[in-house]
Design a protein around this motif. Structure first.
Motif, PDB file in Angstrom:
ATOM      1  N   TYR A 161     -40.766  -1.305  14.453  1.00  0.00           N
ATOM      2  CA  TYR A 161     -40.702   0.049  15.012  1.00  0.00           C
ATOM      3  C   TYR A 161     -41.177  -0.016  16.463  1.00  0.00           C
ATOM      4  O   TYR A 161     -42.252  -0.547  16.735  1.00  0.00           O
ATOM      5  CB  TYR A 161     -41.612   1.009  14.241  1.00  0.00           C
ATOM      6  N   PHE A 162     -40.389   0.535  17.369  1.00  0.00           N
ATOM      7  CA  PHE A 162     -40.784   0.582  18.777  1.00  0.00           C
ATOM      8  C   PHE A 162     -41.354   1.958  19.074  1.00  0.00           C
ATOM      9  O   PHE A 162     -40.771   2.778  19.776  1.00  0.00           O
ATOM     10  CB  PHE A 162     -39.583   0.237  19.664  1.00  0.00           C
ATOM     11  N   CYS A 163     -42.530   2.181  18.491  1.00  0.00           N
ATOM     12  CA  CYS A 163     -43.224   3.464  18.593  1.00  0.00           C
ATOM     13  C   CYS A 163     -44.700   3.177  18.882  1.00  0.00           C
ATOM     14  O   CYS A 163     -45.204   2.105  18.519  1.00  0.00           O
ATOM     15  CB  CYS A 163     -43.120   4.251  17.286  1.00  0.00           C
ATOM     16  N   PRO A 164     -45.425   4.117  19.502  1.00  0.00           N
ATOM     17  CA  PRO A 164     -46.850   3.909  19.747  1.00  0.00           C
ATOM     18  C   PRO A 164     -47.587   3.609  18.445  1.00  0.00           C
ATOM     19  O   PRO A 164     -47.347   4.246  17.417  1.00  0.00           O
ATOM     20  CB  PRO A 164     -47.301   5.253  20.344  1.00  0.00           C
ATOM     21  N   GLY A 165     -48.462   2.620  18.499  1.00  0.00           N
ATOM     22  CA  GLY A 165     -49.286   2.304  17.345  1.00  0.00           C
ATOM     23  C   GLY A 165     -48.770   1.186  16.462  1.00  0.00           C
ATOM     24  O   GLY A 165     -49.474   0.745  15.551  1.00  0.00           O
ATOM     25  N   PHE A 166     -47.557   0.700  16.702  1.00  0.00           N
ATOM     26  CA  PHE A 166     -46.980  -0.344  15.854  1.00  0.00           C
ATOM     27  C   PHE A 166     -46.930  -1.671  16.622  1.00  0.00           C
ATOM     28  O   PHE A 166     -46.044  -1.894  17.436  1.00  0.00           O
ATOM     29  CB  PHE A 166     -45.574   0.048  15.397  1.00  0.00           C
ATOM     30  N   LEU A 167     -47.916  -2.524  16.354  1.00  0.00           N
ATOM     31  CA  LEU A 167     -47.952  -3.845  16.986  1.00  0.00           C
ATOM     32  C   LEU A 167     -46.859  -4.746  16.403  1.00  0.00           C
ATOM     33  O   LEU A 167     -46.535  -4.647  15.218  1.00  0.00           O
ATOM     34  CB  LEU A 167     -49.311  -4.504  16.741  1.00  0.00           C
ATOM     35  N   PRO A 168     -46.283  -5.627  17.214  1.00  0.00           N
ATOM     36  CA  PRO A 168     -45.308  -6.599  16.687  1.00  0.00           C
ATOM     37  C   PRO A 168     -46.047  -7.688  15.920  1.00  0.00           C
ATOM     38  O   PRO A 168     -46.685  -8.554  16.512  1.00  0.00           O
ATOM     39  CB  PRO A 168     -44.644  -7.142  17.961  1.00  0.00           C
ATOM     40  N   ASN A 169     -45.961  -7.636  14.595  1.00  0.00           N
ATOM     41  CA  ASN A 169     -46.741  -8.533  13.737  1.00  0.00           C
ATOM     42  C   ASN A 169     -45.886  -9.721  13.304  1.00  0.00           C
ATOM     43  O   ASN A 169     -44.971  -9.579  12.496  1.00  0.00           O
ATOM     44  CB  ASN A 169     -47.252  -7.761  12.511  1.00  0.00           C
ATOM     45  N   ARG A 170     -46.193 -10.868  13.849  1.00  0.00           N
ATOM     46  CA  ARG A 170     -45.397 -12.069  13.618  1.00  0.00           C
ATOM     47  C   ARG A 170     -45.343 -12.443  12.136  1.00  0.00           C
ATOM     48  O   ARG A 170     -44.302 -12.864  11.613  1.00  0.00           O
ATOM     49  CB  ARG A 170     -46.006 -13.220  14.432  1.00  0.00           C
ATOM     50  N   ARG A 171     -46.449 -12.295  11.472  1.00  0.00           N
ATOM     51  CA  ARG A 171     -46.525 -12.625  10.044  1.00  0.00           C
ATOM     52  C   ARG A 171     -45.648 -11.681   9.225  1.00  0.00           C
ATOM     53  O   ARG A 171     -44.941 -12.111   8.306  1.00  0.00           O
ATOM     54  CB  ARG A 171     -47.986 -12.546   9.589  1.00  0.00           C
ATOM     55  N   GLN A 172     -45.685 -10.390   9.560  1.00  0.00           N
ATOM     56  CA  GLN A 172     -44.856  -9.424   8.838  1.00  0.00           C
ATOM     57  C   GLN A 172     -43.375  -9.650   9.129  1.00  0.00           C
ATOM     58  O   GLN A 172     -42.524  -9.447   8.261  1.00  0.00           O
ATOM     59  CB  GLN A 172     -45.257  -8.000   9.216  1.00  0.00           C
TER      60      GLN A 172
END
Length: 1031
Positions: free
Chosen positions: A646-657
């Protein structure tokens, strides 16, 4: 009135004549309360000067100069006070200004001469000091600075206090902390006062500042109490807005060296002949030197002679407060107020003590009264602003701190709290500006850097967050909270091994429960179960200094059990990893709710010890090895997995996920493709009709298993192992793959990827399933706007109004109907622009349910999600959220709908369209996939993780039909909310297809890859794949 005033003037003269300055001040307080006079303000400053209470002198002089910038006496008194405090450069500026004004007036030659004499005395001292400083070598980061005439190590760091945010969490963390969604202890140094107190810190809390190096002060008065978290600190003089820790590096055990060479209050031998005022001065000096018991003894003697003496009561109360004896402190401040209701200092200090006890409402009342006695006092406004922030009244905090900063433009602490309050209110640009202003005032102000880092982390701008943390560690590399925060950032990015490294460094500085718990969860995720159990045990054993940290101990208990369970499964097939079937329903329910584990310990079977679990789950080395075929597989799945972001505030790009998602997508595609191939073969044999009957029979079996209420939570091996077992019924050769089998694969991957998130099927919990336990997603928490979900607020509010207009009623908290059809309430509701306005019209807490049009049963409406509006106490705002109750009846309805949707999808692909590479021909298949996704999101059958598992299955089903999603989810869009806010599947399909379908391309090469269930067959190999990266 004039007679009374004259009488008070006579009394004032009498007290001054007898040099009873405290009583003279009381008379002047009374006179000034009736009429503000520059002369009386200067007279009171003079009396304070006689008591050597220089801070009060400066405050009164500033007040006089605000009224008359040419008040020569105010310049004189302020200059003397500043000199006494050692602030010589400031004193010189004040005296020169007064001297220039006196030259122009020349009406009082005596005052002119006094100013000239003071200037001549001050200038040489400053020149000597400057020459001495110029001759010194530059100060390094490990050198010492002079603060309040004490030698204090400049490597001293910050301790943390305060969350998140947003009530969010922000209360960092609130949040956050929150959480995300964070109270801090104080070990403070003010005016020669060493005040040492054990830290009280959580992950969302306020971080106390590092001392600045601008000058020094001598002890002049009782150090002001300042509320840091739920504790008291002292503050005074030029550094009164900071929290200077006397424990090195934010909670470290290194002792601060104190070498106070000056003392402005002379030591006088105690005899009965000395005046009460001088005894009072001795008591104040003892407080400032940290000798609280001696101070209390002196004040006791004063109060024995004069039990209602306000100044002595305030002094003793302050000493009690620094000893954490807050009840006695409040009792003394109360007596002082009863003796002299105009004693603003007593109101202020009682407010601070009450705040330290968490009595925020009462604290604000006291500080409001103090502010009435001392209007626009920046100190009190600053203090009340902090307490308003702590109590989550962010609007009031912004107001107080803004007024404070109009008077004290260099108050960096006020700017920091202003930034925190703005962030909670969703004013992110203003929040960033406030934090940056604080740093502009002092580039070494650690508190501001740490909060700015946390602010960027919550916005999901991890690069800026890490830059801010680097700045902190450049100033002082022994700040454990910086390592903890960096660990949080890496954890959020899915870089668990990097997080472990940072947290381990932090733990060498301070054995904090935050670092222990987070490191334990990281060890758990990457399969280092021995280390995880050790950290979880250490977390449970920590002696807490704050009640709010107890939740970490509860979670550590549950997660230790899950780590032991996972350790026992590492060598088993991955489909045997079955939290929903193997773990007790009560355990899972308490884990989800973060409840005290007492009942769980007594009633639930515990996992075997670690040694037994590891022996049972011994892993072969080849399972952990990433071979070339596996590496190629991971490269392909990583590319797919990134599409879930998600490219929204609060959503970090999580490599593991991302890796989890990619592997799950491919596994689902492989599994479903195999099932569809079997179905298609059966169709060609003319047995499609029988295949359809088998699916219906399987659906009935699933319904019978799920309708058992509290006893329905146990799952059979056939339910959970379908994904890896044979896809052919031995007797009929027909497909037995159900919709739940498909989604269970995604759920299992989500569970193993972040094992500390309570991702469980709600119907597998205990009796709470019957009472409607479900997910809760807030958009507004009190006054705080939840950064991830507030963008959906306006649409949700409009939907709620539409539902109310149609149904003419809502439901109360007690589930009773509230009729809104009368008194033109519907018209008012349609005009409402906020949840606050909506709540006021309804008149009480309420909820309304969305609905979903059924595709399986014409004319049937399914209960979607509940939009709830609940008022917080006082003026703390409203909770506006969506809640999804998962009752047995609702579960049954959605189970039937999902079964029908899955059947429609299978029929759409396994007929004429089977194996097609024509995108246009596959449109009915795409529509069927989106319809099933729509019902999944509205069903929301998981305690957590419904959004990501839904999109993973969507991508997997598209890939199974040879369609690959090649772009990204549009910026600002959250696909699960698109479904939740649509009352019929058609509108959802229409909105999503506009961006999804143009991004699809035919891809059959995915079939060339090794099967995921073969490449990573065991639980241990899956964990290794999720934890191993080749950068």
């Amino acid at each position: 009135m004039e007679t009374a005033a004259a009488s008070e003037r006579v009394e004032l003269a009498k007290h001054c004549s007898s040099r009873n300055w405290s009583k003279a001040i009381r008379v002047l307080d009374s006179l000034l309360a009736k009429q503000c006079s520059i002369l009386d303000i200067c007279n009171r400053a003079f009396c304070y000067n006689q008591l050597e209470l220089h801070k009060h002198v400066i405050k009164d002089c500033d007040k006089a100069l605000q009224l008359d910038s040419c008040a020569i006496q105010a310049y004189l008194l302020k200059g003397r006070a500043l000199l006494a405090l050692g602030r010589k450069q400031e004193a010189l500026l004040v005296l020169e200004q007064g001297y220039n004004i006196a030259l122009q007036q020349t009406s009082d030659v005596k005052q002119l001469l006094e100013l000239d004499e003071l200037l001549n005395a001050a200038r040489p001292e400053i020149d000597v000091t400057l020459n001495h400083l110029a001759a010194e070598t530059p100060v390094s980061s490990c050198a010492t600075q002079k603060i309040d005439n004490c030698q204090v190590s400049t490597s001293m760091a910050v301790s943390e206090s305060g969350a998140c945010s947003n009530g969010n969490t922000h209360e960092l963390g609130e949040k956050s902390m929150d959480a995300s969604k964070l109270s801090g202890g104080a070990s403070e140094l003010r005016n020669g006062l060493a005040y040492k107190e054990k830290e009280n810190v959580n992950s969302g809390s306020q971080i106390n500042g590092k001392p600045s190096s601008n000058g020094s002060e001598t002890s002049d008065r009782l150090g002001d109490l300042s509320v840091i978290g739920n504790k008291l600190s002292s503050k005074s003089g030029s550094v009164s807005k900071q929290s200077l820790t006397a424990e090195a590096r934010s909670g470290g055990s290194n002792e601060t060296k104190i070498n106070n060479n000056k003392c402005t209050i002379a030591r006088i031998s105690e005899t009965h002949s000395i005046s009460v005022d001088f005894r009072l001065s001795r008591g104040i000096a003892q407080v400032n030197e940290g000798n609280y018991m001696k101070a209390i003894s002196i004040f006791d003697k004063v109060l024995k002679e004069e039990p209602t003496y306000p100044e002595a009561l305030i002094g003793r109360g302050t000493a009690y407060a620094f000893q954490r004896d807050l009840e006695n402190a409040i009792d003394d401040f109360t007596k002082a107020i009863q003796s002299n209701p105009a004693a603003g200092e007593a109101w202020k200090r009682r407010g601070q003590a009450r705040a330290a006890l968490g009595e925020f409402a009462e604290a604000v009342e006291d500080l409001t009264r103090a502010l009435e006695l001392e209007p626009k006092s920046p100190d009190i406004l600053h203090e009340r602003g902090i307490i308003n922030f702590r109590s989550k009244d962010f609007t009031a905090a912004v107001k107080d701190l803004s007024i404070c900063l109009k008077q004290e433009k260099d108050n960096k602490s006020a700017y920091t709290y202003l930034g925190l309050a703005f962030a909670s209110l969703g004013e992110y640009t203003k929040a960033e500006e406030a934090h940056l202003k604080s740093i502009q005032l002092d580039s070494n102000y650690l508190e501001a850097w740490l909060h700015l880092a946390q602010f960027y982390q919550e916005l999901a701008d991890h690069n800026k967050a890490l830059e801010c943390i680097d700045q902190v560690l450049q100033v002082d590399n022994r700040v454990w909270k910086a390592y903890h925060l960096r660990g949080l950032v890496f954890h959020g990015l899915g870089e668990h091994r990097k997080a472990i490294q940072e947290l381990s460094i932090g733990l060498t500085i301070e054995s904090s429960i935050e670092c222990l718990y987070l490191r334990g969860s990281c060890h758990h995720a990457v399969g280092e179960y021995r280390e995880a159990v050790k950290d979880y045990d250490a977390t449970v054993d920590v002696e807490l200094d704050a009640v709010e940290k107890f939740v970490l101990q509860c979670l550590a208990f549950y997660q230790k059990e899950l780590a032991l369970y996972t350790a026992s499964k590492v060598s088993s097939e991955f489909f045997c990893f079955d939290i929903d079937g193997d773990i007790d329903p009560m355990f899972k329910e308490y884990w989800c709710k973060r409840l005290h584990p007492k009942d769980v310990c007594e009633k639930v079977y515990r996992q075997p010890p670690l040694r037994e679990s590891l022996k049972k789950g011994k892993l072969k080395k080849q399972d952990l090895a990433i071979t070339k075929p596996k590496a190629n597989l991971l490269r392909f799945t990583d590319m797919i997995g990134k599409k879930i972001q998600y490219f929204c505030p609060g959503f970090l790009p999580n490599r593991r996920q991302h890796r989890m998602a990619g592997l799950a997508v491919l596994e689902i595609a492989q599994k479903v493709s195999k099932a569809w191939r079997i179905e298609w073969r059966n169709s060609n044999k003319g047995t499609a009709k029988n295949g359809k009957k088998n699916r219906r029979r399987e659906r009935i079996n699933m319904l019978s298993q799920n309708r058992g209420g509290a006893g329905c939570s146990t799952s059979t091996s056939s339910e959970t192992s379908t994904g890896y077992a044979s896809l052919e019924d031995r007797s009929s050769g027909r497909s037995i793959l159900s919709w739940q089998d498909v989604y269970s694969s995604a759920v299992r991957w989500r569970q193993i990827s972040e094992p500390c998130d309570p991702v469980v099927w709600v119907n597998k919990l205990s009796e709470e399933f019957n009472s409607g336990f479900g997910s809760h997603t807030p958009m507004v928490l009190g006054q705080a706007k939840v950064i991830r979900y507030f963008p959906n607020y306006e649409r949700t509010l409009n939907l709620a109004k539409t539902i109310i207009k149609e149904k003419l009623c809502v439901r109360s908290k007690a589930d009773k109907v509230i009729d809104l059809s009368k008194d033109e309430k519907i018209e008012e509701i349609m005009r409402a622009e906020t949840c606050e306005e909506l709540h006021k019209i309804v008149g009480e807490d309420f909820w309304v349910a969305t609905w979903c049009h059924s595709t399986a049963f014409e004319g049937k409406h399914l209960e979607g999600t509940r939009i709830t509006c609940i008022k917080k106490p006082g003026s703390l705002g409203y909770d506006f959220a969506i809640r999804t109750p998962c009752t047995p009846a609702r579960w049954s309805d959605f189970d039937e709908e999902m079964t029908s949707a899955w059947e429609a999808l299978c029929n759409a692909y396994c007929g004429e369209n089977y194996g097609s590479t024509n995108l246009q021909a596959l449109e009915t298949v795409r529509d069927a996939i989106l319809r099933m996704t729509y019902y999944w999101y509205n069903f929301m059958p998981l305690a957590r993780g419904t959004a990501v598992t839904g999109f993973v299955v969507l991508l997997g089903l598209l890939l199974a039909a040879n369609m690959e999603f090649t772009e990204c989810i549009p910026k600002g869009l959250q696909i699960d909310w698109e479904a939740i806010l649509s009352v019929e599947p058609g509108s959802f399909v229409g909105s999503v297809k506009s961006w999804l379908y143009p991004s699809l391309k035919i891809n059959t090469s995915w079939k060339d890859h090794q099967e995921v269930s073969s490449a990573f067959s065991t639980t241990g190999s899956v964990v290794a794949a999720l934890s191993t990266y080749n950068d």
